[in-house]
Scaffold this active site. Sequence first.
Site, PDB file in Angstrom:
ATOM      1  N   HIS A   1       0.801  -1.200   0.000  1.00 22.83           N
ATOM      2  CA  HIS A   1       0.000   0.000   0.000  1.00 22.83           C
ATOM      3  C   HIS A   1       0.851   1.275   0.000  1.00 22.83           C
ATOM      4  O   HIS A   1       0.370   2.361  -0.339  1.00 22.83           O
ATOM      5  CB  HIS A   1      -0.857  -0.058   1.272  1.00 22.83           C
ATOM      6  CG  HIS A   1      -2.140   0.643   1.160  1.00 22.83           C
ATOM      7  ND1 HIS A   1      -2.991   0.781   2.218  1.00 22.83           N
ATOM      8  CD2 HIS A   1      -2.728   1.264   0.137  1.00 22.83           C
ATOM      9  CE1 HIS A   1      -4.039   1.475   1.835  1.00 22.83           C
ATOM     10  NE2 HIS A   1      -3.913   1.775   0.582  1.00 22.83           N
TER      11      HIS A   1
ATOM     12  N   LYS B   1       3.131   4.379  -0.651  1.00 23.61           N
ATOM     13  CA  LYS B   1       3.238   5.268  -1.807  1.00 23.61           C
ATOM     14  C   LYS B   1       4.381   6.240  -1.556  1.00 23.61           C
ATOM     15  O   LYS B   1       4.262   7.163  -0.760  1.00 23.61           O
ATOM     16  CB  LYS B   1       1.908   6.002  -2.016  1.00 23.61           C
ATOM     17  CG  LYS B   1       0.823   5.048  -2.531  1.00 23.61           C
ATOM     18  CD  LYS B   1      -0.561   5.489  -2.196  1.00 23.61           C
ATOM     19  CE  LYS B   1      -1.600   4.537  -2.773  1.00 23.61           C
ATOM     20  NZ  LYS B   1      -1.519   3.161  -2.225  1.00 23.61           N
TER      21      LYS B   1
ATOM     22  N   HIS C   1      -8.822  10.417  -0.619  1.00 26.47           N
ATOM     23  CA  HIS C   1      -8.072   9.159  -0.667  1.00 26.47           C
ATOM     24  C   HIS C   1      -6.878   9.298   0.279  1.00 26.47           C
ATOM     25  O   HIS C   1      -6.104   8.376   0.479  1.00 26.47           O
ATOM     26  CB  HIS C   1      -7.636   8.843  -2.106  1.00 26.47           C
ATOM     27  CG  HIS C   1      -7.083   7.461  -2.273  1.00 26.47           C
ATOM     28  ND1 HIS C   1      -5.737   7.226  -2.354  1.00 26.47           N
ATOM     29  CD2 HIS C   1      -7.692   6.258  -2.337  1.00 26.47           C
ATOM     30  CE1 HIS C   1      -5.540   5.915  -2.485  1.00 26.47           C
ATOM     31  NE2 HIS C   1      -6.707   5.313  -2.465  1.00 26.47           N
TER      32      HIS C   1
ATOM     33  N   LYS D   1      -5.212   9.678   3.976  1.00 24.88           N
ATOM     34  CA  LYS D   1      -5.496   9.099   5.287  1.00 24.88           C
ATOM     35  C   LYS D   1      -4.742   9.931   6.310  1.00 24.88           C
ATOM     36  O   LYS D   1      -3.531  10.139   6.166  1.00 24.88           O
ATOM     37  CB  LYS D   1      -5.011   7.648   5.399  1.00 24.88           C
ATOM     38  CG  LYS D   1      -5.736   6.666   4.487  1.00 24.88           C
ATOM     39  CD  LYS D   1      -5.054   6.543   3.152  1.00 24.88           C
ATOM     40  CE  LYS D   1      -5.680   5.444   2.319  1.00 24.88           C
ATOM     41  NZ  LYS D   1      -5.839   5.818   0.914  1.00 24.88           N
TER      42      LYS D   1
HETATM   43  C1  TGM Z   1      -7.787  -4.154   0.877  1.00 24.44           C
HETATM   44  C2  TGM Z   1      -7.578  -4.267   4.541  1.00 24.44           C
HETATM   45  C3  TGM Z   1      -9.062  -2.524   4.006  1.00 24.44           C
HETATM   46  C4  TGM Z   1      -7.049  -6.373  -1.753  1.00 24.44           C
HETATM   47  C5  TGM Z   1      -7.087  -6.126  -3.089  1.00 24.44           C
HETATM   48  C6  TGM Z   1      -7.497  -4.897  -3.549  1.00 24.44           C
HETATM   49  C7  TGM Z   1      -6.846   1.311  -0.862  1.00 24.44           C
HETATM   50  C8  TGM Z   1      -5.003   2.071  -2.395  1.00 24.44           C
HETATM   51  C9  TGM Z   1      -5.823   1.011  -1.759  1.00 24.44           C
HETATM   52  C10 TGM Z   1      -5.581  -0.305  -2.088  1.00 24.44           C
HETATM   53  C11 TGM Z   1      -6.335  -1.320  -1.565  1.00 24.44           C
HETATM   54  C12 TGM Z   1      -7.409  -1.037  -0.733  1.00 24.44           C
HETATM   55  C13 TGM Z   1      -7.948  -3.354  -0.240  1.00 24.44           C
HETATM   56  C14 TGM Z   1      -8.001  -3.796   2.271  1.00 24.44           C
HETATM   57  C15 TGM Z   1      -7.371  -4.547   3.234  1.00 24.44           C
HETATM   58  C16 TGM Z   1      -8.440  -3.251   4.919  1.00 24.44           C
HETATM   59  C17 TGM Z   1      -8.857  -2.772   2.662  1.00 24.44           C
HETATM   60  C18 TGM Z   1      -7.376  -5.353  -0.872  1.00 24.44           C
HETATM   61  C19 TGM Z   1      -7.799  -3.885  -2.655  1.00 24.44           C
HETATM   62  C20 TGM Z   1      -7.657   0.289  -0.372  1.00 24.44           C
HETATM   63  C21 TGM Z   1      -7.066   2.698  -0.394  1.00 24.44           C
HETATM   64  N1  TGM Z   1      -8.264  -2.022  -0.243  1.00 24.44           N
HETATM   65  N2  TGM Z   1      -7.430  -5.382   0.484  1.00 24.44           N
HETATM   66  N3  TGM Z   1      -7.704  -4.109  -1.317  1.00 24.44           N
HETATM   67  O1  TGM Z   1      -5.555   2.972  -3.008  1.00 24.44           O
HETATM   68  O2  TGM Z   1      -3.769   1.996  -2.309  1.00 24.44           O
HETATM   69  O3  TGM Z   1      -9.513  -2.012   1.761  1.00 24.44           O
HETATM   70  O4  TGM Z   1      -6.085   3.414  -0.237  1.00 24.44           O
HETATM   71  O5  TGM Z   1      -8.191   3.094  -0.134  1.00 24.44           O
END
Ligand code: TGM
Length: 610
Positions: free
Chosen positions: A262, A264, A493, A495
């Site tokens: 995650h 960046k 987006h 946090k």
């Molecule tokens: C989560 C734990 C909340 C698996 C595959 C795709 C964001 C980003 C981003 C990337 C992923 C995301 C998410 C997850 C795991 C608790 C979750 C996956 C997406 C959320 C974000 N969610 N597991 N997945 O943009 O880098 O959402 O930043 O909102």
Amino acid sequence: MRTMLQEGAHGKWTVSSSDESTEENSDNEKPSTSSLLSTAQGKASGPQYPCSEARKAAHKRKASPVKFSDKSLAPESPPAEKQRASQEGLGWCLSSSDEEPEDREKSAPKERVKEEKRDDAPEEPPQNHSKDERSGNHKAEDCNEAPSEAQDTWDLLNGGNPFRFFLTKVTGIEQSYNSGALHIKDILSPLFGTLISSAQFNYCIDVEWLVRQYPQEFRKKPLLIVHGEKRESKAQLLAQARPFENISFCQAKLDIAFGTHHTKMMLLLYEEGLRVVIHTSNLIADDWHQKTQGIWLSPLYPRLPQGTAGSAGESETNFKSDLISYLMAYNAPTLKEWVDVIQEHDLSETRVYLLGSTPGRYQGIDKEKWGHLRLRKLLKEHASSVPAQESWPVVGQFSSIGSMGADESKWLCSEFQESLVAVGSRATSLLKCDVPVHLVYPTVNNVRQSLEGYPAGGSLPYSIQTAQKQLWLHTYFHKWSAEVSGRSHAMPHIKTYMRPSPDFKKIAWFLVTSANLSKAAWGALEKNGTQLMIRSYELGVLFLPSAFGLDKGYFRVRGKTLSEGNDSATSFPVPFDLPPERYGSKDQPWIWNIPHTDAPDTHGNMWVPS
Ligand code: TGM
């Protein structure tokens, strides 16, 4: 098949148990790339880059919108109040054709379809000033900025901004709100340094788009992409880069199930030195278009004299050593090369603390290296205790939410809150959740009325499967509102986490990070509290008053305009409105896989995520 009818918290919406995944992983939709590989431009069934199911739904609905006027899909004609909302929507959309930002980039600027201003427009509609068109059209020429704009960029970077905290530029808001904001092309501009080589750490990456964000003269410089993709989605990512001989990859190990890469971050090696950028945007056009995203830019770090020890050039915040530790955790040869580069530079001017998460199960002294126990340690060591600070609230603001368990005692108000309320030396004596916890997450109406409309919900991937297990959590929720930064209609987006005073005029500390509200990101204690288990890679920076020479133990919260006692050296630019406003009785949190056909968004569309 068991079918549950949820009422109240999400309105009426049925979920069949067969849709549910197991505990902890219901939002872990791994991208199934089979649907991506076949399509020519990805318009019909999905983007060319691997991403989440929620983002794919947004991409699909942008390519083939379901118009609200398409009454064959609307179950019944909406009530009067909602019809009014529909007219509002049509009144303030940017343009009826929702082009991809990159399409605008390629083609000659088209004439904007101007919607007529309506008398019944909402009180504070997103702006649609013709002056803003320039900022929205990030053409290649934008890199050859006019001298005045170059000066602006320089001032932005080096004058009167001790925090080096920025938001991304937003297309379609009043120009003044973008004056202190950055587009990725600004960050990669030659004004920031003459690039030799770079590394991009991220989750979702559109390689072709990313290459176009670099100035022409830097596009062939070595670029390392650090990602967490596996199998088909990894093959897809690597295939995207085949035309670019300068691009190499580092696959971050993700040995614990349901972890994501995650983090960046950009590492930018220049002829003039080194710069580190820690931010919250994916490397895709949408994430730099109409969202609220956070960026911390390091100073330009000069090269140390030849033969200096690697331990030299450390900051008061131990940033150099912590960044090296973070990179070493990947255990990857390509990142060891970047560690060597960092060692050769002077990072002593850094005023922030690095706060990361890396996947693993940590015990003993390692327990405090990452996640919420690292935050707890930093706050104990460096947050000077203001009188009565123990009763100050905590605010968390995020764009996705994991499973928090059956009630608040399982994680949120126990280990997580204990870390957020830690202060210098003294033991925290207040009972669980005696400290107010304010969680900021967009409502359905926030998303519906946003600049992007419902597709903004593609990057708010809270799922119904997770939400229905934790209705208790939603009592902590507060709306997204950001009049202070002109970004009420640019969905977050970003946090952020912070500790405001009870009157919300001061903050004891501020954190911007990639970490959402999840155990995967922040870590969860196991084995009777002796082990912290973390699934994902996360990275953020913590701002503490003491590191900015403020001995009072707090930052003032900066208001809309700089004024006396509200100056750029002592007041922190919190990117949304304080105090946060609690959800009203009719407000619902945005949940990406619930359809909305009863009220149109700002583009006159409905949300049918299937
Ligand atoms: C989560 C734990 C909340 C698996 C595959 C795709 C964001 C980003 C981003 C990337 C992923 C995301 C998410 C997850 C795991 C608790 C979750 C996956 C997406 C959320 C974000 N969610 N597991 N997945 O943009 O880098 O959402 O930043 O909102």
